[in-house]
Design an enzyme around this catalytic site. Structure first.
Site, PDB file in Angstrom:
ATOM      1  N   THR A  14       0.809  -1.220   0.000  1.00 17.57           N
ATOM      2  CA  THR A  14       0.000   0.000   0.000  1.00 17.57           C
ATOM      3  C   THR A  14       0.842   1.269   0.000  1.00 17.57           C
ATOM      4  O   THR A  14       0.311   2.355  -0.214  1.00 17.57           O
ATOM      5  CB  THR A  14      -0.937   0.033   1.231  1.00 17.57           C
ATOM      6  OG1 THR A  14      -0.151  -0.195   2.401  1.00 17.57           O
ATOM      7  CG2 THR A  14      -2.029  -1.006   1.121  1.00 17.57           C
ATOM      8  N   GLY A  42      20.021  -0.254   3.206  1.00 13.28           N
ATOM      9  CA  GLY A  42      20.276   0.658   4.320  1.00 13.28           C
ATOM     10  C   GLY A  42      19.239   1.764   4.304  1.00 13.28           C
ATOM     11  O   GLY A  42      18.060   1.526   3.995  1.00 13.28           O
ATOM     12  N   GLY A  84       5.253   3.027  -0.051  1.00 11.57           N
ATOM     13  CA  GLY A  84       6.708   2.893  -0.012  1.00 11.57           C
ATOM     14  C   GLY A  84       7.279   1.830  -0.929  1.00 11.57           C
ATOM     15  O   GLY A  84       6.942   1.761  -2.118  1.00 11.57           O
ATOM     16  N   TYR A  94      14.570  -4.751  16.136  1.00 11.46           N
ATOM     17  CA  TYR A  94      14.378  -4.566  14.688  1.00 11.46           C
ATOM     18  C   TYR A  94      15.511  -5.267  13.935  1.00 11.46           C
ATOM     19  O   TYR A  94      15.277  -6.071  13.027  1.00 11.46           O
ATOM     20  CB  TYR A  94      14.320  -3.075  14.328  1.00 11.46           C
ATOM     21  CG  TYR A  94      14.255  -2.882  12.838  1.00 11.46           C
ATOM     22  CD1 TYR A  94      13.135  -3.305  12.114  1.00 11.46           C
ATOM     23  CD2 TYR A  94      15.332  -2.342  12.130  1.00 11.46           C
ATOM     24  CE1 TYR A  94      13.089  -3.177  10.732  1.00 11.46           C
ATOM     25  CE2 TYR A  94      15.288  -2.214  10.750  1.00 11.46           C
ATOM     26  CZ  TYR A  94      14.172  -2.629  10.052  1.00 11.46           C
ATOM     27  OH  TYR A  94      14.129  -2.526   8.686  1.00 11.46           O
TER      28      TYR A  94
HETATM   29  C1  8X3 Z   1      16.122   0.175   7.406  1.00  9.93           C
HETATM   30  C2  8X3 Z   1      17.554   0.531   7.566  1.00  9.93           C
HETATM   31  O1  8X3 Z   1      19.283   1.771   8.937  1.00  9.93           O
HETATM   32  O2  8X3 Z   1      16.991   2.436   9.237  1.00  9.93           O
HETATM   33  O3  8X3 Z   1      15.907  -1.183   7.460  1.00  9.93           O
HETATM   34  O4  8X3 Z   1      17.751   0.350  10.138  1.00  9.93           O
HETATM   35  S1  8X3 Z   1      17.882   1.295   9.033  1.00  9.93           S
END
Ligand code: 8X3
Length: 252
Positions: free
Chosen positions: A11, A180, A13, A149
């Site tokens: 949805t 990244g 991005g 995360y």
């Molecule tokens: C996203 C990259 O660097 O914000 O997965 O963790 S970061």
């Protein structure tokens, strides 16, 4: 016959950019997400080659029922793009909200493995398929506040590597993409729950964009069937890994 790709979190991005790119490249796309109105909007924009399909990655029963819930002609999924995922919070582990941790594990790990599990048997039976997952540099390089995360993305990395072992001898490819810093999505707004702080993450930088990730997905898919790209780590030029840290003057 056009190939069918299922893209989760389509949805907005990255998922939306991937769905758009795959339609452009001649795939039929099942676009999943929680927000029905966004899915309908996408269907209006991309036409009948896109099937909007409401799916909450925290809903185990809906994921288990998914293959049978798809309309006729849409069940033989050739490509699964495990894009749905989120980060919640940047607090240090000792201060973090356990509900945030549970939320990340539920979507990034549990939902992702459940969906992969229900779609793999069809790919193996048809002897064709490709699982592409969105890992992250956060699964490789530790950073303060990345705790769970990053750990969910390290899980994605090793799960994809292990799938390659299990699928050996079948024409089912497995790829882990590890971006990244990527702008143009709701990632930091969701993580920080503050639009000004989210904007500050990208201030005065040129981060990756969803179209860059979609381009990478398209490339990985376009390679000859005997070529499997295991992993791709990508960053914007303005980002690098931080290196080790030392605290000085600590009490003994
Ligand atoms: C996203 C990259 O660097 O914000 O997965 O963790 S970061």
């Amino acid at each position: 016959m056009k190939q069918i790709a299922l893209v989760t979190g389509a949805t907005a991005g990255l998922g939306k950019a991937i769905a758009e790119r795959l339609i452009h490249d001649g795939y039929r796309v099942i676009a999943t997400g929680r927000r029905q109105e966004r899915l309908d909007e996408l269907a209006g924009q991309l036409g009948p080659e896109l099937l909007p399909f409401r799916l909450d990655m925290d809903d185990a029963a809906a994921i288990a029922a998914l293959p049978g819930s798809l309309p006729d002609g849409w069940r033989d999924v050739d490509v699964l793009v495990n894009n749905a995922g989120l980060a919640l919070g940047m607090e240090k582990a000792q201060d973090a909200d356990i509900a945030n941790w549970q939320g990340m594990i539920s979507t990034n790990v549990t939902g992702m493995v459940e969906l992969t599990r229900v779609l793999l048997p069809g790919m193996v039976a048809r002897d064709r398929g490709h699982v592409i997952s969105l890992g992250s540099t956060a699964g490789i390089y530790p950073y303060t506040g990345g705790n769970v995360y990053g750990a969910t993305k390290a899980f994605v990395r090793q799960f994809m590597r292990n799938l390659r072992c299990d699928l050996l001898g079948h024409n089912v490819r497995v790829t882990n993409l590890e971006p990244g810093m990527c702008g143009g999505s709701e990632f930091s707004n969701v993580r920080l729950r503050d639009d000004a702080k989210a904007a500050a993450v990208y201030a005065d930088t040129k981060p990756l964009q969803p179209a860059d990730i979609a381009e990478t997905v398209a490339w990985v898919l376009s390679l000859p069937r005997h070529v499997n790209i295991n992993e791709i780590e990508l960053m914007p030029v303005c980002q690098s890994a931080g290196g080790l840290s030392v605290a000085r003057g600590m009490k003994e």
